[in-house]
Write a protein that holds these residues in place. Structure first.
Motif, PDB file in Angstrom:
ATOM      1  N   VAL A 197       0.656  -1.523   0.093  1.00 51.11           N
ATOM      2  CA  VAL A 197       0.180   0.187   0.197  1.00 51.11           C
ATOM      3  C   VAL A 197       1.399   1.069  -0.182  1.00 51.11           C
ATOM      4  O   VAL A 197       1.948   1.393   0.322  1.00 51.11           O
ATOM      5  N   LEU A 198       0.182   2.419  -0.109  1.00 55.97           N
ATOM      6  CA  LEU A 198       1.309   3.815  -0.428  1.00 55.97           C
ATOM      7  C   LEU A 198       1.274   4.027   0.688  1.00 55.97           C
ATOM      8  O   LEU A 198       0.571   4.640   1.545  1.00 55.97           O
ATOM      9  N   LYS A 199       2.883   4.848   0.619  1.00 55.42           N
ATOM     10  CA  LYS A 199       3.207   4.926   2.257  1.00 55.42           C
ATOM     11  C   LYS A 199       2.156   6.167   3.267  1.00 55.42           C
ATOM     12  O   LYS A 199       2.876   6.861   2.442  1.00 55.42           O
ATOM     13  N   LEU A 200       2.128   6.210   4.143  1.00 56.47           N
ATOM     14  CA  LEU A 200       1.550   7.106   4.853  1.00 56.47           C
ATOM     15  C   LEU A 200       2.985   8.133   5.728  1.00 56.47           C
ATOM     16  O   LEU A 200       3.571   7.359   5.645  1.00 56.47           O
ATOM     17  N   PRO A 201       2.112   9.911   5.770  1.00 52.14           N
ATOM     18  CA  PRO A 201       2.954   9.921   6.318  1.00 52.14           C
ATOM     19  C   PRO A 201       3.570   9.823   7.654  1.00 52.14           C
ATOM     20  O   PRO A 201       2.786   9.168   8.169  1.00 52.14           O
ATOM     21  N   ASP A 202       4.754   9.926   7.856  1.00 54.13           N
ATOM     22  CA  ASP A 202       5.315   9.355   9.366  1.00 54.13           C
ATOM     23  C   ASP A 202       5.592   7.619   9.613  1.00 54.13           C
ATOM     24  O   ASP A 202       5.676   7.290  10.590  1.00 54.13           O
ATOM     25  N   ILE A 203       4.938   7.083   9.018  1.00 56.32           N
ATOM     26  CA  ILE A 203       5.413   5.377   9.102  1.00 56.32           C
ATOM     27  C   ILE A 203       5.749   4.770   8.243  1.00 56.32           C
ATOM     28  O   ILE A 203       5.143   4.651   6.961  1.00 56.32           O
ATOM     29  N   ILE A 204       6.925   4.296   8.849  1.00 60.62           N
ATOM     30  CA  ILE A 204       7.835   3.367   7.421  1.00 60.62           C
ATOM     31  C   ILE A 204       7.386   2.253   7.031  1.00 60.62           C
ATOM     32  O   ILE A 204       7.806   2.310   5.608  1.00 60.62           O
ATOM     33  N   GLU A 205       7.066   1.354   7.780  1.00 59.07           N
ATOM     34  CA  GLU A 205       5.755   0.414   7.303  1.00 59.07           C
ATOM     35  C   GLU A 205       4.848   0.378   6.953  1.00 59.07           C
ATOM     36  O   GLU A 205       3.801  -0.444   8.013  1.00 59.07           O
TER      37      GLU A 205
ATOM     38  N   ASP B  14      -2.663   1.260   8.687  1.00 59.01           N
ATOM     39  CA  ASP B  14      -2.841   1.894   9.164  1.00 59.01           C
ATOM     40  C   ASP B  14      -3.257   2.809   8.544  1.00 59.01           C
ATOM     41  O   ASP B  14      -3.951   4.047   8.623  1.00 59.01           O
ATOM     42  N   TYR B  15      -4.268   2.367   7.595  1.00 59.05           N
ATOM     43  CA  TYR B  15      -5.530   2.801   6.936  1.00 59.05           C
ATOM     44  C   TYR B  15      -6.455   3.546   7.442  1.00 59.05           C
ATOM     45  O   TYR B  15      -7.175   4.098   7.315  1.00 59.05           O
ATOM     46  N   VAL B  16      -6.774   1.876   8.476  1.00 60.40           N
ATOM     47  CA  VAL B  16      -7.510   1.507   9.429  1.00 60.40           C
ATOM     48  C   VAL B  16      -7.903   2.726   9.950  1.00 60.40           C
ATOM     49  O   VAL B  16      -8.772   3.308  10.961  1.00 60.40           O
ATOM     50  N   ASN B  17      -6.541   3.049  11.157  1.00 57.92           N
ATOM     51  CA  ASN B  17      -5.768   4.630  11.921  1.00 57.92           C
ATOM     52  C   ASN B  17      -6.708   5.326  11.214  1.00 57.92           C
ATOM     53  O   ASN B  17      -7.047   5.967  12.564  1.00 57.92           O
ATOM     54  N   VAL B  18      -6.058   6.300   9.916  1.00 59.69           N
ATOM     55  CA  VAL B  18      -6.831   7.052   9.423  1.00 59.69           C
ATOM     56  C   VAL B  18      -7.880   6.969   9.887  1.00 59.69           C
ATOM     57  O   VAL B  18      -8.525   8.579   9.853  1.00 59.69           O
ATOM     58  N   LEU B  19      -9.303   6.671   9.329  1.00 61.84           N
ATOM     59  CA  LEU B  19     -10.558   5.895   9.384  1.00 61.84           C
ATOM     60  C   LEU B  19     -10.670   6.362  10.577  1.00 61.84           C
ATOM     61  O   LEU B  19     -11.848   7.309  11.141  1.00 61.84           O
ATOM     62  N   GLN B  20     -10.339   5.480  11.911  1.00 63.05           N
ATOM     63  CA  GLN B  20     -10.593   5.653  12.520  1.00 63.05           C
ATOM     64  C   GLN B  20     -10.285   6.979  13.778  1.00 63.05           C
ATOM     65  O   GLN B  20     -11.576   7.850  14.887  1.00 63.05           O
TER      66      GLN B  20
ATOM     67  N   THR C 106     -21.288  -1.823   6.153  1.00 63.37           N
ATOM     68  CA  THR C 106     -19.688  -2.910   6.312  1.00 63.37           C
ATOM     69  C   THR C 106     -18.579  -1.909   5.508  1.00 63.37           C
ATOM     70  O   THR C 106     -18.864  -2.304   4.343  1.00 63.37           O
ATOM     71  N   LEU C 107     -16.980  -1.567   5.940  1.00 67.53           N
ATOM     72  CA  LEU C 107     -16.124  -0.954   4.302  1.00 67.53           C
ATOM     73  C   LEU C 107     -15.268  -1.835   3.893  1.00 67.53           C
ATOM     74  O   LEU C 107     -14.624  -2.671   5.485  1.00 67.53           O
ATOM     75  N   ILE C 108     -15.505  -2.172   3.384  1.00 69.85           N
ATOM     76  CA  ILE C 108     -13.758  -3.591   3.557  1.00 69.85           C
ATOM     77  C   ILE C 108     -12.718  -3.085   2.193  1.00 69.85           C
ATOM     78  O   ILE C 108     -13.286  -1.856   0.747  1.00 69.85           O
ATOM     79  N   LEU C 109     -11.510  -2.998   2.857  1.00 71.28           N
ATOM     80  CA  LEU C 109     -10.970  -2.301   2.299  1.00 71.28           C
ATOM     81  C   LEU C 109      -9.879  -3.020   1.051  1.00 71.28           C
ATOM     82  O   LEU C 109      -9.300  -4.254   1.679  1.00 71.28           O
ATOM     83  N   ILE C 110      -9.915  -3.084  -0.449  1.00 72.30           N
ATOM     84  CA  ILE C 110      -8.990  -3.459  -1.244  1.00 72.30           C
ATOM     85  C   ILE C 110      -7.441  -3.095  -1.304  1.00 72.30           C
ATOM     86  O   ILE C 110      -7.425  -1.939  -1.700  1.00 72.30           O
ATOM     87  N   SER C 111      -7.125  -3.747  -0.941  1.00 71.15           N
ATOM     88  CA  SER C 111      -5.405  -3.788  -0.543  1.00 71.15           C
ATOM     89  C   SER C 111      -4.852  -4.551  -1.912  1.00 71.15           C
ATOM     90  O   SER C 111      -5.111  -5.869  -2.188  1.00 71.15           O
TER      91      SER C 111
END
Length: 233
Positions: free
Chosen positions: A21-29, A34-40, A81-86
């Motif tokens: 997945v595309l790297k998020l700011p300040d998150i190396i791995e 991590d995308y779920v954390n953004v939504l939260q 229900t959200l389904i994240l397609i990675s």
């Protein structure tokens, strides 16, 4: 502006450890988690309530009744229900019934009663995550036709429970493009032809207005569930 969606309980289904997945700011791995954390964090500023299964265990060691007990309480009173397609959401080396996402979709759609109260099928929305290169082409290809600019979805890369609930609108409800570039028997669908509608992460998570817009689309489709040929198991 989209009409404001009243507070909903939202269950999120995703492949926890998918790192393509595309790297998020300040998150190396960066992983899908991590995308779920953004939504939260975004949901904390809205009336919506976030819910998700926190484990990513091998399901082969669990009995069906154990899986049911882990999911039913979390999904029972949710509405969407959200389904994240990675990109690597579906592990082709593992049977589908040993992966969480098909179970979560199934329990999101099942109807059951508890203490005299009926649980209806959830609205479902697929949110496509960008891959490491920042593209969505692992699943979604825009402008597939130079004339009608239709969008193509690579359903063959999804779990069966997802594939069979996409492009599943009943024939009597189908609307198709009149684009001359397509044969008469395979012209692109117009409107919401899938019970599971798909949206790019960048469009969905842009702001609260965008989140409400796409939740409303999923909820409106859910109200017309009888227009779709559904797969529940």
């Amino acid at each position: 502006m989209a009409n404001k969606v009243k507070g909903k309980k939202i269950f999120i289904s995703y492949k926890h450890k998918d790192a393509d997945v595309l790297k998020l700011p300040d998150i190396i791995e960066t992983t899908a988690r991590d995308y779920v954390n953004v939504l939260q964090e975004m949901f904390e500023e809205t009336p919506h309530i976030f819910k998700a299964e926190e484990d990513d265990n091998d399901l082969s060691k669990f009995k069906d009744i154990t899986i049911e007990s882990k999911l039913r309480d979390k999904i029972y009173d949710s509405t969407v229900t959200l389904i994240l397609i990675s990109k690597n959401m579906w592990d082709k080396t593992v049977p589908e019934d040993e992966q969480w996402i098909p179970w979560e979709i199934s329990y999101s759609l099942k109807k059951y009663k508890r203490e005299g109260r009926a649980s209806l099928s959830n609205a479902l929305l697929a949110v496509v995550l960008p891959d490491k290169n920042g593209t969505y082409e692992h699943y979604m290809q825009d402008n597939s036709c130079p004339t009608c600019k239709c969008r193509s979805l690579s359903r063959h890369k999804l779990f069966r429970m997802m594939k069979e609930n996409m492009f599943n609108i009943k024939e009597s409800k189908v609307q198709r493009s009149d684009c001359a570039n397509h044969p008469s028997d395979s012209k692109p669908y117009i409107g919401y032809s899938s019970y599971i509608h798909s949206v790019k992460w960048d469009d969905f998570a842009k702001d609260d207005i965008s989140i409400d817009k796409y939740l409303k689309i999923a909820l409106d489709i859910n109200e017309r569930i009888g227009d779709y040929s559904m797969t529940y198991e």
